[in-house]
Structures are given as C-alpha cells and as structure tokens.
Scaffold this motif. Structure first.
Motif, PDB file in Angstrom:
ATOM      1  N   CYS A  25       0.861  -1.186   0.000  1.00 28.94           N
ATOM      2  CA  CYS A  25       0.000   0.000   0.000  1.00 28.94           C
ATOM      3  C   CYS A  25       0.896   1.233   0.000  1.00 28.94           C
ATOM      4  CB  CYS A  25      -0.910   0.013   1.227  1.00 28.94           C
ATOM      5  SG  CYS A  25      -0.040   0.277   2.787  1.00 28.94           S
ATOM      6  N   THR A  26       0.291   2.388  -0.183  1.00 26.04           N
ATOM      7  CA  THR A  26       1.012   3.647  -0.070  1.00 26.04           C
ATOM      8  C   THR A  26       0.380   4.484   1.025  1.00 26.04           C
ATOM      9  OG1 THR A  26       1.812   3.745  -2.361  1.00 26.04           O
ATOM     10  CG2 THR A  26       1.532   5.838  -1.217  1.00 26.04           C
ATOM     11  N   VAL A  27       1.207   4.948   1.957  1.00 19.78           N
ATOM     12  CA  VAL A  27       0.772   5.872   2.997  1.00 19.78           C
ATOM     13  C   VAL A  27       1.348   7.231   2.618  1.00 19.78           C
ATOM     14  CG1 VAL A  27       0.767   6.429   5.452  1.00 19.78           C
ATOM     15  CG2 VAL A  27       0.788   4.028   4.713  1.00 19.78           C
ATOM     16  N   TRP A  28       0.478   8.134   2.221  1.00 17.41           N
ATOM     17  CA  TRP A  28       0.892   9.417   1.639  1.00 17.41           C
ATOM     18  C   TRP A  28       0.733  10.540   2.673  1.00 17.41           C
ATOM     19  CZ3 TRP A  28       2.499  10.120  -3.535  1.00 17.41           C
ATOM     20  CH2 TRP A  28       2.692  11.458  -3.923  1.00 17.41           C
ATOM     21  N   PHE A  29       1.860  10.991   3.239  1.00 16.06           N
ATOM     22  CA  PHE A  29       1.842  12.092   4.204  1.00 16.06           C
ATOM     23  C   PHE A  29       1.863  13.423   3.468  1.00 16.06           C
ATOM     24  CE2 PHE A  29       3.605   8.561   6.561  1.00 16.06           C
ATOM     25  CZ  PHE A  29       3.155   8.733   7.859  1.00 16.06           C
ATOM     26  N   THR A  30       0.971  14.312   3.847  1.00 16.27           N
ATOM     27  CA  THR A  30       0.937  15.655   3.276  1.00 16.27           C
ATOM     28  C   THR A  30       0.768  16.672   4.393  1.00 16.27           C
ATOM     29  OG1 THR A  30      -0.222  17.153   1.744  1.00 16.27           O
ATOM     30  CG2 THR A  30      -1.559  15.484   2.834  1.00 16.27           C
ATOM     31  N   GLY A  31       1.337  17.847   4.205  1.00 15.96           N
ATOM     32  CA  GLY A  31       1.236  18.900   5.213  1.00 15.96           C
ATOM     33  C   GLY A  31       2.304  19.946   4.986  1.00 15.96           C
ATOM     34  N   LEU A  32       2.200  21.048   5.688  1.00  9.16           N
ATOM     35  CA  LEU A  32       3.154  22.140   5.548  1.00  9.16           C
ATOM     36  C   LEU A  32       4.561  21.723   5.955  1.00  9.16           C
ATOM     37  CD1 LEU A  32       1.096  25.080   7.125  1.00  9.16           C
ATOM     38  CD2 LEU A  32       1.552  24.731   4.685  1.00  9.16           C
ATOM     39  N   SER A  33       5.532  22.479   5.486  1.00 10.84           N
ATOM     40  CA  SER A  33       6.900  22.300   5.962  1.00 10.84           C
ATOM     41  C   SER A  33       6.921  22.508   7.469  1.00 10.84           C
ATOM     42  CB  SER A  33       7.821  23.328   5.277  1.00 10.84           C
ATOM     43  OG  SER A  33       9.140  23.214   5.756  1.00 10.84           O
ATOM     44  N   ALA A  34       7.645  21.651   8.186  1.00 11.88           N
ATOM     45  CA  ALA A  34       7.759  21.704   9.654  1.00 11.88           C
ATOM     46  C   ALA A  34       6.515  21.186  10.365  1.00 11.88           C
ATOM     47  CB  ALA A  34       8.089  23.111  10.151  1.00 11.88           C
ATOM     48  N   SER A  35       5.628  20.522   9.633  1.00 14.71           N
ATOM     49  CA  SER A  35       4.438  19.951  10.275  1.00 14.71           C
ATOM     50  C   SER A  35       4.769  18.678  11.043  1.00 14.71           C
ATOM     51  CB  SER A  35       3.360  19.649   9.228  1.00 14.71           C
ATOM     52  OG  SER A  35       3.810  18.650   8.326  1.00 14.71           O
ATOM     53  N   GLY A  36       5.881  18.048  10.691  1.00 10.78           N
ATOM     54  CA  GLY A  36       6.260  16.796  11.350  1.00 10.78           C
ATOM     55  C   GLY A  36       6.057  15.563  10.486  1.00 10.78           C
ATOM     56  N   LYS A  37       5.793  15.762   9.203  1.00  8.51           N
ATOM     57  CA  LYS A  37       5.539  14.637   8.287  1.00  8.51           C
ATOM     58  C   LYS A  37       6.665  13.606   8.310  1.00  8.51           C
ATOM     59  CE  LYS A  37       5.417  17.090   4.569  1.00  8.51           C
ATOM     60  NZ  LYS A  37       5.795  18.355   5.240  1.00  8.51           N
ATOM     61  N   SER A  38       7.886  14.085   8.072  1.00  2.31           N
ATOM     62  CA  SER A  38       9.017  13.164   7.975  1.00  2.31           C
ATOM     63  C   SER A  38       9.307  12.481   9.309  1.00  2.31           C
ATOM     64  CB  SER A  38      10.269  13.909   7.485  1.00  2.31           C
ATOM     65  OG  SER A  38      10.108  14.327   6.144  1.00  2.31           O
ATOM     66  N   THR A  39       9.179  13.215  10.393  1.00  2.00           N
ATOM     67  CA  THR A  39       9.428  12.640  11.717  1.00  2.00           C
ATOM     68  C   THR A  39       8.469  11.501  12.002  1.00  2.00           C
ATOM     69  OG1 THR A  39      10.231  14.774  12.532  1.00  2.00           O
ATOM     70  CG2 THR A  39       9.585  13.142  14.183  1.00  2.00           C
ATOM     71  N   ILE A  40       7.193  11.712  11.687  1.00  2.00           N
ATOM     72  CA  ILE A  40       6.191  10.670  11.902  1.00  2.00           C
ATOM     73  C   ILE A  40       6.421   9.498  10.948  1.00  2.00           C
ATOM     74  CG2 ILE A  40       3.722  10.127  11.798  1.00  2.00           C
ATOM     75  CD1 ILE A  40       3.208  13.084  12.549  1.00  2.00           C
ATOM     76  N   ALA A 144       3.988  26.250  12.677  1.00  3.57           N
ATOM     77  CA  ALA A 144       5.070  25.763  11.824  1.00  3.57           C
ATOM     78  C   ALA A 144       6.217  26.770  11.794  1.00  3.57           C
ATOM     79  CB  ALA A 144       4.548  25.514  10.406  1.00  3.57           C
ATOM     80  N   GLU A 145       5.870  28.058  11.777  1.00  2.00           N
ATOM     81  CA  GLU A 145       6.902  29.093  11.784  1.00  2.00           C
ATOM     82  C   GLU A 145       7.682  29.101  13.092  1.00  2.00           C
ATOM     83  OE1 GLU A 145       6.581  32.958   9.752  1.00  2.00           O
ATOM     84  OE2 GLU A 145       4.417  32.560   9.693  1.00  2.00           O
ATOM     85  N   LYS A 146       7.033  28.777  14.198  1.00  2.00           N
ATOM     86  CA  LYS A 146       7.731  28.713  15.485  1.00  2.00           C
ATOM     87  C   LYS A 146       8.759  27.575  15.467  1.00  2.00           C
ATOM     88  CE  LYS A 146       3.908  30.413  18.370  1.00  2.00           C
ATOM     89  NZ  LYS A 146       2.946  30.036  19.434  1.00  2.00           N
ATOM     90  N   ARG A 147       8.399  26.471  14.845  1.00  2.00           N
ATOM     91  CA  ARG A 147       9.316  25.335  14.770  1.00  2.00           C
ATOM     92  C   ARG A 147      10.465  25.653  13.814  1.00  2.00           C
ATOM     93  NH1 ARG A 147       5.474  19.924  14.202  1.00  2.00           N
ATOM     94  NH2 ARG A 147       4.232  20.217  16.104  1.00  2.00           N
ATOM     95  N   ASP A 148      10.124  25.875  12.559  1.00  2.00           N
ATOM     96  CA  ASP A 148      11.052  26.277  11.493  1.00  2.00           C
ATOM     97  C   ASP A 148      12.469  25.710  11.655  1.00  2.00           C
ATOM     98  OD1 ASP A 148      11.645  27.516   9.110  1.00  2.00           O
ATOM     99  OD2 ASP A 148      11.931  29.506   9.977  1.00  2.00           O
ATOM    100  N   PRO A 149      12.637  24.377  11.723  1.00  2.00           N
ATOM    101  CA  PRO A 149      13.952  23.789  11.986  1.00  2.00           C
ATOM    102  C   PRO A 149      15.001  24.090  10.920  1.00  2.00           C
ATOM    103  CG  PRO A 149      12.420  22.113  11.220  1.00  2.00           C
ATOM    104  CD  PRO A 149      11.605  23.350  11.486  1.00  2.00           C
ATOM    105  N   LYS A 150      14.565  24.366   9.697  1.00  2.00           N
ATOM    106  CA  LYS A 150      15.513  24.638   8.617  1.00  2.00           C
ATOM    107  C   LYS A 150      15.648  26.136   8.318  1.00  2.00           C
ATOM    108  CE  LYS A 150      14.030  20.307   6.432  1.00  2.00           C
ATOM    109  NZ  LYS A 150      13.374  19.727   5.227  1.00  2.00           N
ATOM    110  N   GLY A 151      14.893  26.958   9.045  1.00  2.00           N
ATOM    111  CA  GLY A 151      14.946  28.397   8.812  1.00  2.00           C
ATOM    112  C   GLY A 151      14.303  28.838   7.521  1.00  2.00           C
ATOM    113  N   LEU A 152      13.435  27.980   6.960  1.00  2.00           N
ATOM    114  CA  LEU A 152      12.840  28.278   5.661  1.00  2.00           C
ATOM    115  C   LEU A 152      11.759  29.346   5.735  1.00  2.00           C
ATOM    116  CD1 LEU A 152      12.594  24.645   4.229  1.00  2.00           C
ATOM    117  CD2 LEU A 152      14.387  26.349   3.843  1.00  2.00           C
TER     118      LEU A 152
END
Length: 209
Positions: A25-40, A144-152
């Motif tokens: 199957c495919t689990v497709w994560f979508t969301g803003l930058s710094a939402s936590g997609k990759s971490t989850i 998301a702006e408060k997190r902003d781990p990459k400064g984007l």
C-alpha cells in the motif's frame, strides 16, 4: 509520449502477496513544511519494520538529491515531482512493499492524481486497485513558523525563497484524508498509533505465516 510499447504481464499481485506474505500500500503524508511529516513517517517506518513488514520511506527532500534533482518549485515542477513520486510509490506498493511518502504536495489535484494512479489497473489485469492512505499532518502556519527547523519560513518572510508553501504559495488542505493528525497537539508516538490502527482495521498489517 511513449509509443510502440506493450504491457508485459507476469506474477499477479495476489501471487506476490502470497509469496512475500504481505500486502502492499502507499501511505501518503501531506502537510506544511515543519508539520512533522518526515518525523512521523520515520517513526512509522521503524515500527512497521519491527513488526516484520517490508516498507520504505520516500522523503520530499531526499528524492530531490537524485530522482527529482532536475525539478524546481514552480507549480509545474511541483506537479511533475508528485507525479514521479506517485509512480514510484505505486511500484513499491505493487511489489507488496509498504511505501511511505512524506511530501508537502500542496495541490489537491496532484494528490488526487497520485490516488488515481493507485486505483488504475492495466487492461485485462486481475489485480485490484492498490490501497492509498492519505495522512494529513495538520498544523497552523504560525506554529510551523515557530518550529522552522531549517529556517525556511524566516527566509520566505524575507523574500529569499519564492513560492514557499503557506507563505507565498498556497496549500490546499485535504478534506477527506483517511487519517487526520493535528501535530501541534499529537505526539509522534500517538500519531504512529493512529496510523497503525487504521492500517490494522483495513487488514494491511496481516503478516501471513
């Protein structure tokens, strides 16, 4: 457009599933930058691997170092970025591997295209559509702006990054995602449980002995 090509049938997906003792199957994560997609997605990948399931994570940044290094961030390039990833994820899922994708994928039409690709089956094929699970990792732009781990976000506000999703480019939020996670009030562990529970309910985590 490719011409003079013919679809070559081989093992059916059912045969592969029985031989590998797993469903794809495919689990497709979508969301803003710094939402936590990759971490989850990373935590979910680890959890699934520990359960003995074959899975692989496709990350939005990582694929731009290779497969999609020729693409920018214009609407047209974003569309092609998602199309390619959807095709790759479909191949993984068809092989009975669980594909986990973490991409902003801001446009509803592009995410629908990814879903439709998984629904399509070759003519005269006995295969059924591949499961496609959209996971919306929802977060307010301010958080998301408060997190902003990459400064984007800081760079986008300063005009250093053009067409940045959530600031100078739109994000079209899903309205019918299979799993909806509010990441500002949901821990990574809780998010993994939510997704795993959904997959279990759909019978996608059954490992045949």
């Amino acid at each position: 457009m490719s011409t003079n090509i013919t679809w070559h049938s081989g093992l059916t997906r059912q045969e592969r599933s029985e031989l590998r003792k797993q469903k794809g199957c495919t689990v497709w994560f979508t969301g803003l930058s710094a939402s936590g997609k990759s971490t989850i997605a990373i935590a979910l990948e680890q959890h699934l691997l520990q359960k003995g399931l074959a899975c692989y994570r496709l990350d939005g940044d990582n694929v731009r170092f290779g497969l999609n290094k020729d693409l920018g961030f214009s609407p047209k390039d974003r569309e092609e970025n998602i199309r390619r990833i959807a095709e790759v994820a479909k191949l993984f899922a068809d092989s009975t591997t669980m594909a986990l994708t973490s991409f902003i994928s801001p446009y509803a039409a592009d995410r629908q295209l990814a879903r439709d690709l998984h629904s399509a089956v070759p003519k005269d094929s006995s295969d059924s559509p591949l499961p496609f699970i959209e996971v919306f990792v929802d977060i307010p732009v301010a958080e998301a702006e408060k997190r902003d781990p990459k400064g984007l976000y800081k760079k986008a506000r300063a005009g250093e990054i053009k067409e940045f999703t959530g600031i100078s480019a739109p994000y079209e939020a899903p309205d019918k995602a299979e799993v909806h996670i509010h990441s500002e009030r949901t821990s990574v562990e809780e998010a993994v449980v939510m997704i795993t529970t959904y997959l279990e309910e759909k019978g996608l985590l059954e490992v045949k002995s």
